[in-house]
Every structure is written in structure tokens, then in C-alpha cells.
Scaffold this motif. Structure first.
Motif, PDB file in Angstrom:
ATOM      1  N   GLN A  42       0.851  -1.590   0.259  1.00 49.06           N
ATOM      2  CA  GLN A  42      -0.008   0.218   0.256  1.00 49.06           C
ATOM      3  C   GLN A  42       0.781   1.248   0.085  1.00 49.06           C
ATOM      4  N   PHE A  43       0.197   2.009  -0.548  1.00 49.64           N
ATOM      5  CA  PHE A  43       0.461   2.973  -0.685  1.00 49.64           C
ATOM      6  C   PHE A  43       1.931   3.904   0.731  1.00 49.64           C
ATOM      7  N   LEU A 120       3.413   5.254  -9.349  1.00 51.62           N
ATOM      8  CA  LEU A 120       2.313   5.802  -9.736  1.00 51.62           C
ATOM      9  C   LEU A 120       1.718   5.413 -10.812  1.00 51.62           C
ATOM     10  N   ASP A 123       0.607   1.559 -10.691  1.00 45.90           N
ATOM     11  CA  ASP A 123      -0.335   0.906  -9.974  1.00 45.90           C
ATOM     12  C   ASP A 123      -1.680   1.035 -11.202  1.00 45.90           C
ATOM     13  N   ARG A 128      -4.223   2.712  -4.990  1.00 42.97           N
ATOM     14  CA  ARG A 128      -2.938   3.194  -3.914  1.00 42.97           C
ATOM     15  C   ARG A 128      -2.714   2.045  -2.881  1.00 42.97           C
TER      16      ARG A 128
END
Length: 141
Positions: A42-43, A120, A123, A128
Motif C-alpha cells: 500500500q502507498f 504511481l 499502480d 494506491r
């Protein structure tokens, strides 16, 4: 390009590209970042790992990275991972964006909150988080 932007380019590659490397080092890094053990990054987990990276880089413990601290950290990352100048050239623009307030220094929040463009873009579904499939694509790049 300012000095801090140039120096951060190497750190971005170290932080975002390390799991694209071959071998057990990539697995170890993935496991360290994947704190909830869901086999996705996860970010938020990436940002927490970047905060820890910032704490190691902030040699004078003032909560800001100055150009000298960044240069030192970049040299260490390059030496440890064997990165070459060509590998960091495309990340210079991203590095300059970390200093959001333009003061020539990078705060912990600026550094930790930054998600590199290549993550980014990896993904693909916009959740995210980076799945193993998305990470494999990143690795092939």
C-alpha cells in the motif's frame, strides 16, 4: 536543477527501485515494507518506509534534509547497490518536486509523503497499492 534535487534522484531509485532488483534483497525489502502481510505494498506502507529512510538520512536530527545529508545518503545507496548515473538521470525531476515549499530542504513529511512517478504508474488499477503482478511489471521495466 538544484543540488538537493540531483542528490535525491539516487535516493528515489534506491527507495522505489530496490524491489525491482534480483535476488533475496528484493524479497527482504518487500517483506519489511509489507507490514500488514497482505502481499501488496500500500502507498501508506511505502510512505512509512520512506519516513524510516528519512530518519536514517537526517544526520543532524533537525527534521530537514539539507543538500549535504542528501549527497551523503546518495553516495551510500549508489555504493551499496552499484547504481550508475544513467539509472538516476530520469528521476531528477521527481526529486525536485519533493521540496514542495521551495526552501531548498526536504522535511520528513515532504520526503515520506512523496510517491515516485514510477510507482504511481505501476499502480495500474489505481487502488494506491502495488500488487505482486504490478511489482513484476515494475521489475521488468
Amino acid at each position: 536543477m538544484n543540488k538537493i534535487a540531483m542528490a535525491c534522484a539516487g535516493l528515489l531509485l534506491g527507495a522505489s527501485g530496490a524491489w525491482a532488483a534480483n535476488g533475496s534483497g528484493a524479497r527482504e525489502l518487500f517483506q519489511r515494507i509489507d507490514t500488514n502481510r497482505d502481499r501488496m505494498l500500500q502507498f501508506g506502507e511505502i510512505q512509512a518506509a520512506r519516513a524510516q529512510m528519512f530518519d536514517r538520512m537526517d544526520a543532524n536530527r533537525n527534521g530537514l534534509l539539507d543538500p549535504n545529508e542528501v549527497r551523503t545518503a546518495v553516495a551510500q545507496v549508489k555504493a551499496k547497490r552499484g547504481f550508475q548515473s544513467a539509472q538516476v538521470a530520469g528521476l531528477e525531476a521527481q526529486a525536485s518536486r519533493m521540496d514542495r515549499n521551495g526552501d531548498g530542504k526536504i522535511s520528513r513529511d515532504e520526503f515520506a509523503g512523496f510517491i515516485p512517478d514510477r510507482l504511481l504508474q505501476a499502480d495500474r488499477n489505481g487502488d494506491r497499492a502495488l500488487s505482486l503482478s504490478e511489482l513484476r511489471t515494475l521489475r521488468r521495466q
